[in-house]
Structure formats: structure tokens, C-alpha cells
Design an enzyme around this catalytic site. Structure first.
Site, PDB file in Angstrom:
ATOM      1  CD  GLU A   1      13.159   0.684   9.954  1.00 26.21           C
ATOM      2  OE1 GLU A   1      13.666   1.641  10.551  1.00 26.21           O
ATOM      3  OE2 GLU A   1      13.610  -0.464  10.019  1.00 26.21           O
TER       4      GLU A   1
ATOM      5  CE  LYS B   1      -1.810   2.847   2.840  1.00 21.13           C
ATOM      6  NZ  LYS B   1      -1.865   4.009   1.951  1.00 21.13           N
TER       7      LYS B   1
ATOM      8  CD  GLU C   1       9.400  12.682  12.352  1.00 19.21           C
ATOM      9  OE1 GLU C   1       8.340  12.095  12.617  1.00 19.21           O
ATOM     10  OE2 GLU C   1      10.342  12.140  11.730  1.00 19.21           O
TER      11      GLU C   1
HETATM   12  P1  NAD Z   1       1.996   8.019   8.108  1.00 24.49           P
HETATM   13  O1  NAD Z   1       2.193   7.180   9.305  1.00 24.49           O
HETATM   14  O2  NAD Z   1       0.935   9.041   8.124  1.00 24.49           O
HETATM   15  O3  NAD Z   1       1.680   7.106   6.834  1.00 24.49           O
HETATM   16  C1  NAD Z   1       2.533   6.066   6.428  1.00 24.49           C
HETATM   17  C2  NAD Z   1       1.721   5.037   5.669  1.00 24.49           C
HETATM   18  O4  NAD Z   1       0.791   4.447   6.573  1.00 24.49           O
HETATM   19  C3  NAD Z   1       0.893   5.604   4.531  1.00 24.49           C
HETATM   20  O5  NAD Z   1       0.856   4.689   3.467  1.00 24.49           O
HETATM   21  C4  NAD Z   1      -0.479   5.745   5.155  1.00 24.49           C
HETATM   22  O6  NAD Z   1      -1.523   5.705   4.230  1.00 24.49           O
HETATM   23  C5  NAD Z   1      -0.519   4.517   6.037  1.00 24.49           C
HETATM   24  N1  NAD Z   1      -1.479   4.599   7.142  1.00 24.49           N
HETATM   25  C6  NAD Z   1      -2.019   5.709   7.711  1.00 24.49           C
HETATM   26  N2  NAD Z   1      -2.889   5.373   8.693  1.00 24.49           N
HETATM   27  C7  NAD Z   1      -2.891   4.022   8.742  1.00 24.49           C
HETATM   28  C8  NAD Z   1      -3.575   3.075   9.565  1.00 24.49           C
HETATM   29  N3  NAD Z   1      -4.436   3.464  10.505  1.00 24.49           N
HETATM   30  N4  NAD Z   1      -3.321   1.765   9.371  1.00 24.49           N
HETATM   31  C9  NAD Z   1      -2.441   1.349   8.438  1.00 24.49           C
HETATM   32  N5  NAD Z   1      -1.776   2.210   7.622  1.00 24.49           N
HETATM   33  C10 NAD Z   1      -1.996   3.516   7.770  1.00 24.49           C
HETATM   34  O7  NAD Z   1       3.423   8.636   7.795  1.00 24.49           O
HETATM   35  P2  NAD Z   1       3.813   9.653   6.637  1.00 24.49           P
HETATM   36  O8  NAD Z   1       3.279  10.986   7.015  1.00 24.49           O
HETATM   37  O9  NAD Z   1       3.461   9.093   5.312  1.00 24.49           O
HETATM   38  O10 NAD Z   1       5.408   9.635   6.751  1.00 24.49           O
HETATM   39  C11 NAD Z   1       6.084  10.423   7.644  1.00 24.49           C
HETATM   40  C12 NAD Z   1       6.568   9.632   8.825  1.00 24.49           C
HETATM   41  O11 NAD Z   1       7.315   8.504   8.405  1.00 24.49           O
HETATM   42  C13 NAD Z   1       7.501  10.415   9.723  1.00 24.49           C
HETATM   43  O12 NAD Z   1       7.209  10.197  11.070  1.00 24.49           O
HETATM   44  C14 NAD Z   1       8.868   9.846   9.365  1.00 24.49           C
HETATM   45  O13 NAD Z   1       9.853  10.040  10.339  1.00 24.49           O
HETATM   46  C15 NAD Z   1       8.561   8.433   9.119  1.00 24.49           C
HETATM   47  N6  NAD Z   1       9.608   7.798   8.298  1.00 24.49           N
HETATM   48  C16 NAD Z   1      10.468   6.903   8.898  1.00 24.49           C
HETATM   49  C17 NAD Z   1      11.504   6.320   8.167  1.00 24.49           C
HETATM   50  C18 NAD Z   1      12.469   5.338   8.797  1.00 24.49           C
HETATM   51  O14 NAD Z   1      13.200   4.666   8.060  1.00 24.49           O
HETATM   52  N7  NAD Z   1      12.519   5.224  10.106  1.00 24.49           N
HETATM   53  C19 NAD Z   1      11.659   6.652   6.835  1.00 24.49           C
HETATM   54  C20 NAD Z   1      10.767   7.572   6.260  1.00 24.49           C
HETATM   55  C21 NAD Z   1       9.734   8.124   7.012  1.00 24.49           C
END
Ligand code: NAD
Length: 499
Positions: free
Chosen positions: A270, A195, A401
Site C-alpha cells: 500500500e 516492524k 506526494e
Molecule cells: P517509508 O516507506 O519511509 O517507511 C514505511 C516503513 O518502511 C517504516 O516502518 C520504515 O522504517 C520501513 N522501511 C524504510 N526503509 C525500508 C527498507 N529499505 N526496507 C524495509 N523497510 C523499510 O514511508 P513513511 O514515510 O513511513 O510513510 C509515508 C508513505 O506511506 C507515503 O508515501 C504514504 O502515501 C504511504 N502510505 C500509504 C498508505 C496506503 O494505504 N496506501 C497508507 C499510509 C501511508
């Protein structure tokens, strides 16, 4: 120009990005592009222009069911039983096809995610290819052990694929982070329902088409686009999914752990970061400031390991702030398709508003806005690179963050103080330290609560080294052999030698 966080060893000279012709995008299930069962769609915008660039099928629970069923059939059928070397060959062929489509895929990623094309060509794309070829090489090298446990039995282990994997990825590095999950899972013999983030679905759909062209059997890789609350949760709760690999925010990660408990899915997470880049006064301040600027402004600060807290020893403080401000003001902001652009827009209006809110919070908390902090233009989600000086450790801009081009510069006295501040957040993804004193940097590397420590450098990743963090930064590691453990289960076999 910013330096980048990844060095692939060569610079590709690509033509200016050509925006690919856009069509309606469908789901990819069992080797076919299909509409969602509900018929619903959503729009994807170019964050640099706010124009609609694609209409995408919006999946839901019913589509997830279809995709998981296809992945299960492919797992029990061709993929798991195929010779491991053949799996590796298909992955290598896929890498070749991706390389042949470099300019098209890079342009798509740049358009959809607002990433400067130069950065996609120098970092995201080669890192994705490197990941794929690295794990293609592992496909036929995953082995168990013969364990000399007893004299009356032959005892050995085999490593078996965990099964059907749900891969949920964020929008900041759709192609690269997507490949961090796809390549090792496929090499291990797992099948996948992926996804993508709803803001950036396009590159995943295109590379999955090329995977089919490379010979990946139908159903091995399925893509269900749509919102996290429906598609993501349906995957996490699905009784026939064996493993969830997730990159995203800590809040969603927490929900995923709970949801996965239903059938005890394996989970790797992650998550976020508030990484400290620590500069002692005996460091090479020019190099440190250059890397600190790249560490926060690369990808407009939308990087999990962004060095969003720069900790500077008292005597060097003013000079580092000055250098950071100069570097921020020299960055070229603009059209991501222009190869000279260093800083593109942030991903969405919501993200832009959230970042600008943090700027207000920082000002109210009493930090000094040294440069930036404003929207640039009124079309596209551009934010000027922002430096906050005189930031106190307890302020929200130092603890939370922001995920934008905003850096907090914090003063420290000595080594103990630096370590206390560096470790003083809920996160533990990465840390940097700059000093000429080899004992001091090694002491720091030992005591830093971080999955990665950079010494006199910042921001590099390599698929051969483990990547991840603990606490609000996640659970488990990706990359290297750690990822092979994520997608396999050991099995012990006993054979009685005395019958
Ligand atoms: P997010 O958590 O909002 O979304 C990530 C993914 O999860 C998306 O595909 C989203 O549609 C999905 N998602 C959202 N709600 C969900 C739910 N209830 N159940 C299952 N899936 C769901 O994050 P974002 O805004 O897309 O990305 C930013 C975040 O990601 C930041 O916190 C960043 O630090 C983190 N990040 C971490 C790494 C790492 O390697 N540690 C790398 C990149 C980004």
C-alpha cells in the site's frame, strides 16, 4: 473543526489525554520484552514539543532472526493448530482489552505521532477496533470449496495460512494501519513479526502486550523496533518469512518487491497517492469545499489518500479557492492533547523541512500561495494549512506526494479535461468527484484510475471494502475478503474414489 474521514457511529467523550508514564521500551519476542542483542537504543520524540518521550531498543538482523524463529515455532505449534473459533475468541478478547485501555492507548498514539487526540478517539482507535472485531468474526468462516471436477475423484480446496508474515508499517496511522495487517493475518492463522515505523513504535508495543494478556500464545505476534534499513530489510530478505505486507512510500515498496524475490515471498504493497478531488460547477460547493479541506488537512495532510489536488471547473474556481482559504485559516492548530485541536504537528523535522521545501518549489514554479506555507512557532513541527491556487498540472507540487497540509487547486474546463488531469499522475489510490449530474459522476467513477472513488463525499474508508491502488500506489488490496486472500493459500486436494 474539521470533519473526519471515518465514521464509527458514535462519539466517545473522553477526558483530556493523560500522557502515560514512559519507560524504556524493549522488543517483544516470543512473549517476552527483551533488549536488542546489540544493546543499542534510539529515541522517540513528541513532534509537538520535540522532547524525548521514550528510549526504544534498536533491533537488527540478529533480533529479526530470533523473532522469525519464534514466529515459525508458534506457527507450527499452537496458532495454526488451534480451533479457528478459539483464535477468533482470543482476537475478540483482545479487542475488549483494547477498549478498556482506550484513553491510555489513544493518549500514547497522540503523544508519539502528534495526532490530535480528538481525531484518534474518533477515527484511528475505533477504526482499529472495528478492524479487529471484523476479522475476529472471519477466523472460523474461512473455507474452501468442493469442486465437481470429475466423477472418479472427490476434488476440493482448503485455504491454509501462508505462514510467517512480516508487517512493515508507516508512521501516519501506526495503530490503525498496524491493525489492518495484524487482524486479518492472525485471523487466518498466520504468525507475525511486525516492524513499526521508528518514529512511532509505542502503540504497537503496548497493544501487543495486551494481545498476550488476551491469550495470544507466545511467538504469534513479535515486535522488532528499529530502522527500515536494518530491521525492515532483514525481514524482507529473511528466507523463513513467507509474506511481506507493507504500507509506506513507493521507493521503499519497490525495494521490497526486489528483496522479496529471493524466496518468492508473497508481497502486498500500500503506497503513496496524489489523489484528485474533482469539483464540477453544478456541485454543492459548500459541501465540496468542506470535504476538500478535510480531505487535505486531516492528520496534517499525512494521509496516503489525501485529496492533495483539488480540480475545480472554471466557473466555480474562485469560489472554491476562497472557501478553502477560509477553512484553512479557521483551523485550530495546537497541542494535540487538547480536545479542541484540529491540526497537530507533522511527524518530524525532516518531514517539516521537506514540506516547506515544496512550498518554495511551488512559489518558484509560479503557483499562487493563497494562504499558509510557513512554520508555526519555533517548537514542534507545526505548519500552517497551505493553499496553492493557479497550479498547473505539470508542476511538481501537482505531481509529487508532499505528505503535508498543502493543497494544489487546479482549474479544468470540462469532463474530458477533468478526467485527463485526475488520471495524469503516477498514482492511482483514490479520487473524489462532486456534481449533481448522476450520469457524469458515474462516467467519472468508471474511468478514474483509482482503487476507491468517492462521489459527493471524500475520504471515507471501511474495513468491509477493499483498499489499495495500482502503479505507484501499490499492489493488491487490503480490507474485506481481499485481505483473507492475502494471508491464505488455496490447496487443491484429489481423492481417488476407485481404489
Ligand atoms: P517509508 O516507506 O519511509 O517507511 C514505511 C516503513 O518502511 C517504516 O516502518 C520504515 O522504517 C520501513 N522501511 C524504510 N526503509 C525500508 C527498507 N529499505 N526496507 C524495509 N523497510 C523499510 O514511508 P513513511 O514515510 O513511513 O510513510 C509515508 C508513505 O506511506 C507515503 O508515501 C504514504 O502515501 C504511504 N502510505 C500509504 C498508505 C496506503 O494505504 N496506501 C497508507 C499510509 C501511508
Amino acid at each position: 473543526m474539521m470533519s473526519v474521514a471515518y465514521d464509527y457511529g458514535h462519539e466517545r467523550q473522553a477526558p483530556a489525554a493523560q500522557a502515560p508514564a514512559l519507560k524504556d521500551e524493549l522488543l517483544l519476542i516470543d512473549g517476552a520484552r527483551v533488549r536488542s542483542l546489540s544493546g543499542r537504543t534510539f529515541k522517540s520524540l513528541n513532534p509537538a514539543t520535540e522532547q524525548v518521550i521514550a528510549t526504544i531498543a534498536e533491533g537488527d538482523e540478529a533480533d529479526v532472526d530470533r523473532a522469525v524463529a519464534a514466529a515459525r515455532r508458534a506457527f507450527e505449534g499452537p496458532w495454526r493448530t488451534m480451533r479457528a473459533a478459539e483464535r477468533g475468541h482470543i482476537l475478540l478478547k483482545w479487542a475488549e482489552l483494547l477498549k478498556q485501555h482506550t484513553d491510555e492507548i489513544a493518549a500514547l498514539e497522540s503523544l508519539d505521532a502528534g495526532k490530535p487526540i480528538a481525531a484518534v478517539l474518533r477515527q484511528d482507535f475505533p477504526a482499529a477496533i472495528d478492524t479487529l472485531t471484523y476479522y475476529a468474526g472471519w477466523a472460523d468462516k474461512i473455507s474452501g470449496d468442493v469442486v465437481s471436477a470429475r466423477d472418479d475423484a472427490l476434488t476440493y480446496t482448503v485455504r491454509e495460512p501462508v505462514g510467517v508474515v512480516a508487517a512493515i508499517v508507516p508512521w501516519n496511522f501506526p495503530l490503525m494501519i498496524g491493525m489492518w495487517k495484524l487482524a486479518p493475518a492472525l485471523a487466518c492463522g498466520c504468525t507475525i513479526v511486525m516492524k513499526p515505523a521508528e518514529l512511532t513504535s509505542l502503540s504497537a508495543l503496548r497493544i501487543a502486550e495486551l494481545a498476550l494478556e488476551a491469550g495470544l500464545p507466545n511467538g504469534v505476534l513479535n515486535i522488532v523496533t528499529g530502522p527500515g534499513r536494518t530491521v525492515g530489510e532483514a525481514l524482507v530478505n529473511h528466507p523463513d518469512v513467507d509474506k511481506v505486507t507493507f504500507t509506506g512510500s513507493p521507493g521503499v515498496g519497490r525495494g521490497i518487491m526486489k528483496g522479496a524475490a529471493g524466496n518468492f515471498k508473497r508481497v502486498s504493497l500500500e503506497l503513496g497517492g496524489k489523489s484528485a478531488n474533482v469539483i464540477f460547477d453544478d456541485a454543492n460547493l459548500e459541501a465540496a469545499a468542506k470535504a476538500a479541506a478535510a480531505g487535505i488537512f486531516f492528520n496534517a495532510g499525512q494521509v496516503c489518500s489525501a485529496g492533495s489536488r483539488v480540480l475545480v471547473q472554471e466557473r466555480a474556481y474562485d469560489e472554491v479557492v476562497e472557501r478553502l482559504v477560509a477553512r484553512a485559516e479557521a483551523l485550530r492548530i495546537g497541542d494535540p492533547a487538547d480536545r479542541a485541536t484540529a491540526l497537530g504537528p507533522v511527524i518530524s523535522e525532516k518531514q517539516m523541512r521537506s514540506i516547506l521545501d515544496y512550498v518554495e518549489i511551488g512559489k518558484q514554479e509560479g503557483a499562487q500561495l493563497a494562504t499558509g506555507g510557513t512554520r508555526v512557532g519555533d517548537r514542534g513541527y507545526f505548519i500552517s494549512p497551505t493553499v496553492f491556487a493557479n497550479v498547473a498540472h505539470e508542476m511538481r507540487i501537482s505531481q509529487e506526494e508532499i505528505f503535508g497540509p498543502v493543497v494544489s487547486v487546479i482549474k479544468f474546463k470540462d469532463e474530458a479535461d477533468a478526467l485527463r488531469l485526475a488520471n495524469g499522475t503516477a498514482y492511482s489510490l483514490a479520487a473524489g468527484v462532486w456534481s449533481a449530474d448522476i450520469g457524469r459522476v458515474q462516467r467519472f467513477a468508471r474511468k478514474a484510475r483509482a482503487g476507491t472513488v468517492w462521489i459527493n463525499t471524500y475520504g471515507y474508508t471501511d474495513v468491509r471494502l477493499p483498499w489499495g491502488g495500482e502503479r505507484d500506489s501499490g499492489l493488491g488490496r487490503e480490507h474485506g475478503t481481499a485481505a483473507l486472500d492475502n494471508f491464505t493459500e488455496p490447496k487443491a486436494v484429489w481423492m481417488n474414489l476407485n481404489v
